[in-house]
Design a protein around this motif. Structure first.
Motif, PDB file in Angstrom:
ATOM      1  N   ALA A   1       0.824  -1.218   0.000  1.00 62.28           N
ATOM      2  CA  ALA A   1       0.000   0.000   0.000  1.00 62.28           C
ATOM      3  C   ALA A   1       0.849   1.255   0.000  1.00 62.28           C
ATOM      4  O   ALA A   1       0.471   2.267  -0.597  1.00 62.28           O
TER       5      ALA A   1
ATOM      6  N   LEU B   1      -4.011   4.261   6.250  1.00 62.66           N
ATOM      7  CA  LEU B   1      -4.031   5.578   5.610  1.00 62.66           C
ATOM      8  C   LEU B   1      -5.486   6.033   5.501  1.00 62.66           C
ATOM      9  O   LEU B   1      -6.214   5.594   4.616  1.00 62.66           O
TER      10      LEU B   1
ATOM     11  N   LEU C   1      -4.765  10.361   3.753  1.00 60.52           N
ATOM     12  CA  LEU C   1      -3.755  10.595   2.727  1.00 60.52           C
ATOM     13  C   LEU C   1      -3.564   9.336   1.897  1.00 60.52           C
ATOM     14  O   LEU C   1      -3.669   8.235   2.404  1.00 60.52           O
ATOM     15  N   SER C   2      -3.269   9.541   0.620  1.00 60.97           N
ATOM     16  CA  SER C   2      -2.890   8.402  -0.213  1.00 60.97           C
ATOM     17  C   SER C   2      -1.422   8.087   0.040  1.00 60.97           C
ATOM     18  O   SER C   2      -0.691   8.869   0.652  1.00 60.97           O
ATOM     19  N   ALA C   3      -0.975   6.936  -0.439  1.00 58.67           N
ATOM     20  CA  ALA C   3       0.430   6.560  -0.277  1.00 58.67           C
ATOM     21  C   ALA C   3       1.331   7.575  -0.964  1.00 58.67           C
ATOM     22  O   ALA C   3       2.416   7.904  -0.471  1.00 58.67           O
ATOM     23  N   ARG C   4       0.907   8.107  -2.117  1.00 56.78           N
ATOM     24  CA  ARG C   4       1.707   9.099  -2.831  1.00 56.78           C
ATOM     25  C   ARG C   4       1.802  10.399  -2.036  1.00 56.78           C
ATOM     26  O   ARG C   4       2.878  11.001  -1.929  1.00 56.78           O
ATOM     27  N   GLN C   5       0.703  10.843  -1.475  1.00 57.21           N
ATOM     28  CA  GLN C   5       0.712  12.090  -0.706  1.00 57.21           C
ATOM     29  C   GLN C   5       1.591  11.960   0.532  1.00 57.21           C
ATOM     30  O   GLN C   5       2.323  12.888   0.889  1.00 57.21           O
TER      31      GLN C   5
ATOM     32  N   GLU D   1       0.937  17.738  -4.879  1.00 54.17           N
ATOM     33  CA  GLU D   1       0.452  16.714  -5.805  1.00 54.17           C
ATOM     34  C   GLU D   1      -0.550  17.308  -6.785  1.00 54.17           C
ATOM     35  O   GLU D   1      -0.499  17.037  -7.992  1.00 54.17           O
TER      36      GLU D   1
ATOM     37  N   ASP E   1      -9.322  12.084 -10.490  1.00 53.29           N
ATOM     38  CA  ASP E   1     -10.048  11.186  -9.597  1.00 53.29           C
ATOM     39  C   ASP E   1     -11.325  11.852  -9.096  1.00 53.29           C
ATOM     40  O   ASP E   1     -11.401  13.071  -8.908  1.00 53.29           O
TER      41      ASP E   1
ATOM     42  N   GLU F   1     -12.952  11.932  -6.283  1.00 54.22           N
ATOM     43  CA  GLU F   1     -12.965  12.670  -5.017  1.00 54.22           C
ATOM     44  C   GLU F   1     -12.468  14.090  -5.197  1.00 54.22           C
ATOM     45  O   GLU F   1     -13.024  15.040  -4.634  1.00 54.22           O
TER      46      GLU F   1
END
Length: 657
Positions: free
Chosen positions: A311, A334, A337-341, A369, A554, A556
């Motif tokens: 993840a 999480l 936040l996403s994993a990227r954020q 981002e 996305d 959201e």
């Protein structure tokens, strides 16, 4: 079947005009003669044609010495002719290459890493060639992981990726995971005892009594704690337990029964499980000796570890255990936040410094981002616009030359930042600046109704994507931008042709609706853009004089944008209504003031004045004293202004307004 390709070449004799070098003889000053020759040779290799001729030989003879370094074109020609002078000028003569010396070059930045032993940044030199052996001390895990664990895993993953994928080192990364330790043994014991406690189904009154008993040593521990962070954590736990104690105490004292009592007991048991399990361990921990109790915990966390690592986009590592138990590691949830954020938040800070886990830190990552993603979407929209093959190769103007210069400067700055102890924070700031300059360029071209240079923007987007892939912030094989869709599917390439057709159709409908003044059709087109497509993760951007831009975002994000846009529109409407209300109140107040006769405006102020003349103008104050000249002058101005207003009111009533 064979095919023959015939190529017809027309060989024509090209006659060059004779070079009149007599003008050189007319220049008496050597310096001016050389300067004139230098200017003439700025766009030529030879005086005539594409090879040395007699003209070059005769002009060379006019110059009796080597030329100054500053006349680069004439000096280049002079050295070349001098090198050829030894050979006979003929078609069979062997060509002699001019002398060559390597360029001086510039210093290349080397990777410097912080040495905790010397407390300085040292040049990084592997022991054996390009191979790097890296051992990393892993966590001692005995409960659900927190942001501190995520920081370690992601930060070291970033460093490993940069060493391997950017600096091209052959990295062998090994990390131990401590799966047998006093803390782990204690937590496994506590979990077992708490589970046994729940299976005995204690009564609400028993739960209440045990929690109150367990709270006594917990209060003592809280009083002894000096670390501010730990103390704050324990205080929050105590407050939660206290909030759950009150309702159950009242119910037990009043001999309440039923589901309400049981629910209150379960709430207290959940809130107090940490201090209750600690108390149970102090009372019965020595009785827990079964080895299987301690092996169950690592087995559970092993599976959770692999899920969490995937993840967080943390690459698989070589793991070394400290005992016979299996791997026990990361479990992080999480929520916001996403994993990227989360990774961007860590990239925006130095890997060796303490990180501020505030909302501002995480919000900065989200905004970064969004900023970068918007640039990618704009570039992909430009690249999708139709053009022929020649339209992809355009002459650069001053704007493109300046942007390209900045592009190379930013790449150099990013490289220097990564060489400086892998400073990802500065690297990301340089990348942000590059995107900002690219956005300015695109906006200027859009304002001028001119297409931007596709190849230049594509090169910048490819570079940024490659860097973010190196940092682990982008997965997948898409050449530009963040991936859209999951499970390895390239959703963008699949749906974009259909969305483009829909966008073109909608634009044609809007054009006809505007010409025919069909407002209902325009409303439906806006509804498609603002309400329908955002629910599907599609954003349409209408642009004056340019085709509608289609972007996949996305869902959201789009819904949040719609909510923010609606909020802004509501605030704007509210401000407009408030301004109209204030304006109406001012007009009503002005109208009410205009209706007052000048002779009556001071008579109501009996607390200030006591005597008036026949026009209603005050002559004495409330105490019966005559008004001063200064005050009388001031009041006279007010009287005359009211007289003017009243006359305007009478005039308006006569006109019927």
């Amino acid at each position: 079947m064979s095919a023959r390709l015939c190529v017809y070449v027309c060989l024509c004799t090209f006659v060059f005009p004779a070079f009149d070098y007599g003008f050189l003889l007319c220049i008496s000053e050597d310096a001016l003669r050389v300067e004139t020759l230098n200017e003439y040779l700025s766009s030529r290799s030879y005086l005539v044609g594409y090879g040395r001729s007699q003209v070059d030989a005769e002009a060379f003879a006019l110059l009796c010495r080597p030329l100054p370094e500053r006349h680069v074109h004439a000096l280049r020609w002079y050295k070349h002719i001098a090198a050829l002078n030894d050979s006979c000028f003929s078609a069979k003569a062997k060509r002699v290459q001019p002398p060559w010396s390597p360029p001086e070059g510039t210093d290349v930045s080397k990777l410097h890493l912080y040495n905790s032993l010397t407390r300085t940044k040292e040049v990084f030199v592997p022991q054996k060639g390009n191979k790097v052996l890296w051992y990393c001390c892993g966590p001692t895990v005995y409960d659900a992981s927190h942001m501190g664990h995520a920081r370690s895993y992601i930060s070291f993953d970033i460093l490993r990726r940069i060493l391997k994928d950017y600096f091209k080192y052959d990295v062998f990364y090994c990390m131990n995971v401590t799966d047998i330790d006093d803390k782990i043994i204690k937590r496994a014991r506590q979990n077992y005892l708490l589970e046994q406690y729940g299976e005995k189904k204690p009564s609400p009154s028993q739960i209440l009594q045990d929690v109150l008993t367990a709270r006594t040593p917990f209060k003592a521990k809280l009083a002894e704690t000096t670390d501010p962070d730990k103390k704050q954590m324990l205080e929050r736990l105590d407050a939660a337990v206290d909030a759950a104690l009150g309702p159950l105490q009242m119910s037990v004292q009043s001999n309440a029964a039923g589901d309400t009592l049981q629910n209150q007991a379960q709430v207290l048991l959940e809130e107090a499980k940490d201090l209750l399990s600690d108390w149970l361990d102090s009372q019965f921990g020595s009785q827990v000796t079964e080895n299987s109790i301690f092996s169950l915990l690592p087995k559970y966390w092993e599976g959770e570890y692999h899920k969490d690592m995937e993840a967080l986009n943390v690459s698989k590592l070589i793991l070394v255990n400290n005992s016979i138990y299996e791997v026990l590691t990361l479990c992080i949830v999480l929520y916001f936040l996403s994993a990227r954020q989360l990774r961007l938040a860590f990239l925006m800070h130095s890997w060796k410094d303490t990180l501020d886990y505030s909302n501002n830190t995480m919000e900065s990552a989200i905004q970064y981002e969004r900023f970068i993603n918007e640039f990618f979407l704009n570039v992909k929209d430009i690249l999708r616009s139709p053009t022929d093959i020649t339209g992809q190769f355009e002459k650069w103007e001053a704007e493109e030359i300046e942007l390209n210069k900045s592009f190379y400067e930013k790449k150099t700055s990013v490289h220097e930042a990564l060489c400086d102890n892998i400073d990802t924070r500065s690297a990301l700031e340089e990348m942000r600046a590059l995107v900002g300059q690219s956005n300015t360029y695109m906006a200027a071209r859009r304002s001028a109704k001119l297409p931007p240079n596709r190849m230049l923007l594509q090169s910048i987007a490819l570079y940024l994507t490659d860097m973010l892939k190196t940092f682990g912030a982008i997965e997948g094989s898409e050449p530009i931008g963040f991936p859209v869709g999951g499970n390895g599917q390239n959703l963008e390439s699949t749906v974009m042709p259909y969305l483009s057709v829909l966008s073109d159709f909608r634009e044609d409908v809007r054009k006809i609706a505007r010409e025919k003044k069909v407002t209902e059709l325009l409303r439906l087109c806006d509804e498609l853009r603002d309400d329908t497509l955002p629910e599907l993760g599609v954003r349409l951007e209408d642009r004056d004089g340019l085709p509608t831009s289609v972007k996949l975002v996305d869902k959201e994000t789009l819904l949040k944008e719609r909510e923010e846009r609606k909020k802004m529109e509501d605030e704007k409407k509210k401000k407009k209504e408030e301004a109209a209300r204030k304006k109406q109140e001012q007009e009503m107040a002005k109208l009410a003031k205009m209706k007052v006769k000048p002779s009556e405006m001071f008579r109501s102020e009996t607390d200030k004045y006591s005597n008036f003349d026949e026009t209603g103008f005050p002559a004495h104050d409330a105490e019966g004293k005559e008004l001063s000249k200064g005050l009388a002058k001031k009041l006279r101005k007010l009287y005359e202004a009211q007289e003017k207003l009243y006359n305007e009111y009478l005039q308006s009533t006569q006109n019927g307004s």
